[in-house]
Design a protein around this motif. Structure first.
Motif, PDB file in Angstrom:
ATOM      1  N   TYR A 112      21.380  -4.469   4.106  1.00 21.65           N
ATOM      2  CA  TYR A 112      21.024  -3.474   5.234  1.00 21.65           C
ATOM      3  C   TYR A 112      23.094  -3.309   5.849  1.00 21.65           C
ATOM      4  CZ  TYR A 112      17.805  -7.386   6.439  1.00 21.65           C
ATOM      5  OH  TYR A 112      16.122  -8.138   6.338  1.00 21.65           O
ATOM      6  N   LEU A 113      22.720  -2.349   5.934  1.00 22.45           N
ATOM      7  CA  LEU A 113      24.018  -1.939   7.749  1.00 22.45           C
ATOM      8  C   LEU A 113      24.197  -2.004   8.438  1.00 22.45           C
ATOM      9  CD1 LEU A 113      22.799   1.909   5.198  1.00 22.45           C
ATOM     10  CD2 LEU A 113      23.781   0.344   4.506  1.00 22.45           C
ATOM     11  N   ALA A 114      25.629  -1.884   8.169  1.00 27.23           N
ATOM     12  CA  ALA A 114      25.672  -1.689   9.961  1.00 27.23           C
ATOM     13  C   ALA A 114      25.625  -0.503  10.541  1.00 27.23           C
ATOM     14  CB  ALA A 114      27.288  -2.306   9.921  1.00 27.23           C
ATOM     15  N   ASP A 115      25.443  -0.485  12.126  1.00 27.46           N
ATOM     16  CA  ASP A 115      25.015   0.498  12.461  1.00 27.46           C
ATOM     17  C   ASP A 115      26.239   1.719  13.325  1.00 27.46           C
ATOM     18  OD1 ASP A 115      25.595  -0.621  14.990  1.00 27.46           O
ATOM     19  OD2 ASP A 115      23.626  -0.418  16.095  1.00 27.46           O
ATOM     20  N   VAL A 116      25.715   2.546  13.775  1.00 31.09           N
ATOM     21  CA  VAL A 116      27.251   3.229  14.502  1.00 31.09           C
ATOM     22  C   VAL A 116      28.134   2.178  15.029  1.00 31.09           C
ATOM     23  CG1 VAL A 116      27.475   5.075  15.621  1.00 31.09           C
ATOM     24  CG2 VAL A 116      26.427   5.560  13.784  1.00 31.09           C
ATOM     25  N   GLN A 117      27.478   1.426  15.998  1.00 36.62           N
ATOM     26  CA  GLN A 117      28.717   1.124  16.759  1.00 36.62           C
ATOM     27  C   GLN A 117      28.576  -0.528  16.911  1.00 36.62           C
ATOM     28  OE1 GLN A 117      25.961   2.292  20.616  1.00 36.62           O
ATOM     29  NE2 GLN A 117      27.974   2.496  20.879  1.00 36.62           N
ATOM     30  N   GLN A 118      28.065  -0.747  15.235  1.00 31.71           N
ATOM     31  CA  GLN A 118      28.493  -1.676  14.451  1.00 31.71           C
ATOM     32  C   GLN A 118      28.469  -3.693  14.889  1.00 31.71           C
ATOM     33  OE1 GLN A 118      32.345  -2.691  12.156  1.00 31.71           O
ATOM     34  NE2 GLN A 118      33.144  -1.110  13.038  1.00 31.71           N
ATOM     35  N   VAL A 119      26.586  -3.352  15.737  1.00 36.35           N
ATOM     36  CA  VAL A 119      25.932  -4.276  16.688  1.00 36.35           C
ATOM     37  C   VAL A 119      24.915  -4.861  16.226  1.00 36.35           C
ATOM     38  CG1 VAL A 119      27.144  -3.298  19.271  1.00 36.35           C
ATOM     39  CG2 VAL A 119      24.883  -2.373  17.715  1.00 36.35           C
ATOM     40  N   ARG A 120      24.562  -4.452  15.305  1.00 30.25           N
ATOM     41  CA  ARG A 120      23.293  -4.830  14.301  1.00 30.25           C
ATOM     42  C   ARG A 120      22.848  -4.008  13.221  1.00 30.25           C
ATOM     43  NH1 ARG A 120      19.001  -6.412  17.647  1.00 30.25           N
ATOM     44  NH2 ARG A 120      17.656  -6.457  15.708  1.00 30.25           N
ATOM     45  N   LEU A 121      22.870  -4.984  12.343  1.00 31.93           N
ATOM     46  CA  LEU A 121      22.794  -4.802  10.496  1.00 31.93           C
ATOM     47  C   LEU A 121      21.219  -4.351  10.186  1.00 31.93           C
ATOM     48  CD1 LEU A 121      24.536  -7.690   9.582  1.00 31.93           C
ATOM     49  CD2 LEU A 121      25.531  -5.261   9.466  1.00 31.93           C
ATOM     50  N   ALA A 134      40.230   1.578  12.643  1.00 26.89           N
ATOM     51  CA  ALA A 134      39.689   2.642  13.732  1.00 26.89           C
ATOM     52  C   ALA A 134      38.404   2.000  14.696  1.00 26.89           C
ATOM     53  CB  ALA A 134      40.129   4.319  13.465  1.00 26.89           C
ATOM     54  N   ALA A 135      38.837   2.359  16.018  1.00 26.89           N
ATOM     55  CA  ALA A 135      37.308   2.484  16.433  1.00 26.89           C
ATOM     56  C   ALA A 135      37.225   4.027  17.612  1.00 26.89           C
ATOM     57  CB  ALA A 135      36.987   0.636  16.429  1.00 26.89           C
ATOM     58  N   LEU A 136      36.176   4.372  17.849  1.00 23.32           N
ATOM     59  CA  LEU A 136      36.001   4.899  18.779  1.00 23.32           C
ATOM     60  C   LEU A 136      34.194   5.039  19.156  1.00 23.32           C
ATOM     61  CD1 LEU A 136      36.625   5.795  15.346  1.00 23.32           C
ATOM     62  CD2 LEU A 136      36.303   8.615  16.768  1.00 23.32           C
ATOM     63  N   ARG A 194      35.447  -6.115  18.150  1.00 22.49           N
ATOM     64  CA  ARG A 194      35.241  -6.481  19.279  1.00 22.49           C
ATOM     65  C   ARG A 194      35.665  -6.107  20.938  1.00 22.49           C
ATOM     66  NH1 ARG A 194      33.517 -12.278  18.939  1.00 22.49           N
ATOM     67  NH2 ARG A 194      34.747 -13.006  20.301  1.00 22.49           N
ATOM     68  N   LEU A 195      37.139  -5.491  20.776  1.00 23.89           N
ATOM     69  CA  LEU A 195      37.969  -4.921  21.800  1.00 23.89           C
ATOM     70  C   LEU A 195      36.579  -3.672  22.214  1.00 23.89           C
ATOM     71  CD1 LEU A 195      41.172  -4.388  21.758  1.00 23.89           C
ATOM     72  CD2 LEU A 195      39.878  -2.599  22.437  1.00 23.89           C
ATOM     73  N   ILE A 196      36.308  -2.825  21.049  1.00 28.46           N
ATOM     74  CA  ILE A 196      35.404  -1.598  21.878  1.00 28.46           C
ATOM     75  C   ILE A 196      34.323  -2.674  23.025  1.00 28.46           C
ATOM     76  CG2 ILE A 196      34.048  -0.354  20.978  1.00 28.46           C
ATOM     77  CD1 ILE A 196      36.723   0.882  21.411  1.00 28.46           C
ATOM     78  N   LEU A 197      33.368  -3.195  22.215  1.00 32.36           N
ATOM     79  CA  LEU A 197      32.452  -4.208  22.931  1.00 32.36           C
ATOM     80  C   LEU A 197      33.077  -4.911  24.166  1.00 32.36           C
ATOM     81  CD1 LEU A 197      30.587  -6.200  20.101  1.00 32.36           C
ATOM     82  CD2 LEU A 197      29.992  -3.978  21.235  1.00 32.36           C
ATOM     83  N   ALA A 198      34.498  -4.974  23.978  1.00 37.42           N
ATOM     84  CA  ALA A 198      34.306  -5.582  25.684  1.00 37.42           C
ATOM     85  C   ALA A 198      34.682  -4.493  26.510  1.00 37.42           C
ATOM     86  CB  ALA A 198      36.387  -6.051  25.698  1.00 37.42           C
ATOM     87  N   THR A 225      39.719   6.447  21.566  1.00 41.10           N
ATOM     88  CA  THR A 225      40.166   6.144  20.784  1.00 41.10           C
ATOM     89  C   THR A 225      40.943   4.610  20.252  1.00 41.10           C
ATOM     90  OG1 THR A 225      39.517   7.810  19.829  1.00 41.10           O
ATOM     91  CG2 THR A 225      40.778   7.020  18.098  1.00 41.10           C
ATOM     92  N   ILE A 226      41.006   3.975  19.281  1.00 40.98           N
ATOM     93  CA  ILE A 226      42.167   2.861  19.394  1.00 40.98           C
ATOM     94  C   ILE A 226      41.986   2.792  17.164  1.00 40.98           C
ATOM     95  CG2 ILE A 226      42.901   0.448  18.607  1.00 40.98           C
ATOM     96  CD1 ILE A 226      40.055   0.532  21.370  1.00 40.98           C
TER      97      ILE A 226
END
Length: 409
Positions: free
Chosen positions: A54-63, A192-194, A381-385, A399-400
């Motif tokens: 299983y791979l993480a999707d682009v936004q890391q919300v699903r595998l 990093a997160a974008l 988690r920060l990006i999700l918030a 971007t962080i």
């Protein structure tokens, strides 16, 4: 003894070495859609009941399952599993193996990592595990991560698998120039997160490890169109070209400014370029119209620690004479975190007009540090918030980059 336990016992140490050797030999010429089958066959050869990738999707919300031309085994969900609230997601978030038992069989979820970059999880079905099973599963997870990464750079199959919708042209350009979101050593981690991941326009980041140095770049180009994406791509390319030719931070700024003025006039950008000596903790940086970096020490932000007068943005052209770049310096302590962000983070407004703000940003990072979360999970988690704050509709790029200095001493 159950048949699967007998199968594990039947594969001795020499047999494991042979199976691993065959996996590596076959991995050279498998296609992206053959990887899942190769991993499953290898798991069975090691005495397991099977395995799935299983791979993480682009936004890391699903595998999501790795595409496979063979029929799926039982228990494989074609839509994937959520990162939040599942055992698979917990393995991904913590980067630690997780285990569950049902109907006399054990299911293991193991993180797939490239260095310190999380790429997904491996599900392995087995009889009641012992040390031999766990060791073989960890070996298989490492092999799987290596072959997935080796094929991913030139595979539309995997790129399509981890996307839930098409990307804009400027987002495709931006992601093509950016490195893995997380990298690190025993001394330092940079993550990093974008967002918005599928419509990014003018933001970009770069980080790179040299022998005793971490380089960091964060840029924010004016606009949210293809020209903005081109400006940020030129900035990243100019940074890399100058850095790899032995140039320092001031040289990088001069090269990027000159390239923008010549090739993309009237498109300015703000930027932070920084170097961290991973042996001594000495941080050096230049700032061109960008929000100042934040220093987080012992779960608190040190007020004004890295706040210095910013120079004018890059790309203003010949009408704005530019003097030499001012390089700033600071000494870090072990465990310090440096946070660099674009203004799209703190200036994001909720439907009610409430700013996300620096205080909320810092609070989330500090709480994640207190909970012992690694930098990649803290940013996820920060990006999700942030997305939740904006009802998942960002109007500006956000971007962080979070750097943690954790020297071996």
């Amino acid at each position: 003894m159950p048949s699967e336990e007998k199968a594990v016992a039947a594969v001795d140490e020499a047999g494991v070495g042979r199976v691993v050797g065959e996996f590596l030999e076959m991995s050279h010429d498998v296609g992206p859609r053959d990887i899942a089958g190769l991993v499953d066959d290898t798991a069975r050869a090691l005495g397991m009941a099977g395995a799935a990738v299983y791979l993480a999707d682009v936004q890391q919300v699903r595998l999501v399952p790795l595409p496979d031309d063979r029929p799926r085994g039982p228990g494989t969900d074609e839509t994937g599993v959520p990162v939040e609230g599942t055992l698979a997601g917990w393995a991904y978030r913590t980067m630690k193996p997780q285990e569950s038992s049902a109907d006399g069989r054990v299911e293991l979820w193991l993180p797939l990592v490239d260095g310190v970059e999380r790429i997904g999880v491996l599900r392995v079905a087995a009889a009641a595990p012992g040390p031999a099973v766990h060791e073989r599963c960890r070996t298989l997870a490492s092999l799987t991560a290596l072959v997935v990464i080796s094929k991913a750079a030139f595979s539309d199959v995997m790129a399509e698998a981890v996307r839930s919708r098409p990307m804009t042209l400027q987002a495709e350009l931006a992601w093509a120039f950016m490195p893995p979101r997380t990298l690190g050593t025993r001394d330092v981690t940079s993550s990093a997160a974008l967002e918005p991941a599928y419509e990014i326009g003018g933001d970009a980041f770069d980080h790179s490890l040299q022998r005793d140095r971490l380089h960091l770049t964060v840029v924010d180009a004016m606009g949210h169109d293809l020209a903005a994406g081109g400006a940020s791509a030129v900035a990243v390319a100019g940074c890399r070209s100058t850095r790899r030719a032995g140039g320092g931070l001031a040289d990088i700024a001069e090269a990027v400014d000159g390239a923008l003025t010549r090739w993309i006039p009237d498109r300015l950008l703000t930027a932070v370029f920084a170097d961290l000596d991973t042996g001594t903790g000495r941080l050096s940086w230049v700032n061109f119209g960008h929000p100042p970096p934040l220093l987080i020490r012992r779960q608190h932000v040190v007020p004004g620690a890295l706040e210095r007068p910013a120079q004018l943005p890059l790309g203003l052209g010949s009408g704005y004479p530019r003097g030499p770049a001012t390089v700033h310096h600071a000494q870090l302590e072990p465990g310090d975190r440096i946070l660099v962000h674009t203004d799209g983070v703190t200036e994001a407004r909720s439907a009610a007009g409430d700013l996300f703000g620096e205080e909320r940003l810092v609070d989330l990072v500090v709480r994640s540090a207190a909970a012992g979360e690694p930098a990649p999970e803290a940013l996820r988690r920060l990006i999700l918030a942030l997305l939740e704050h904006r009802d998942h509709r960002l109007v500006d790029d956000a971007t962080i980059v979070l750097v943690e200095w954790h020297p071996r001493g």
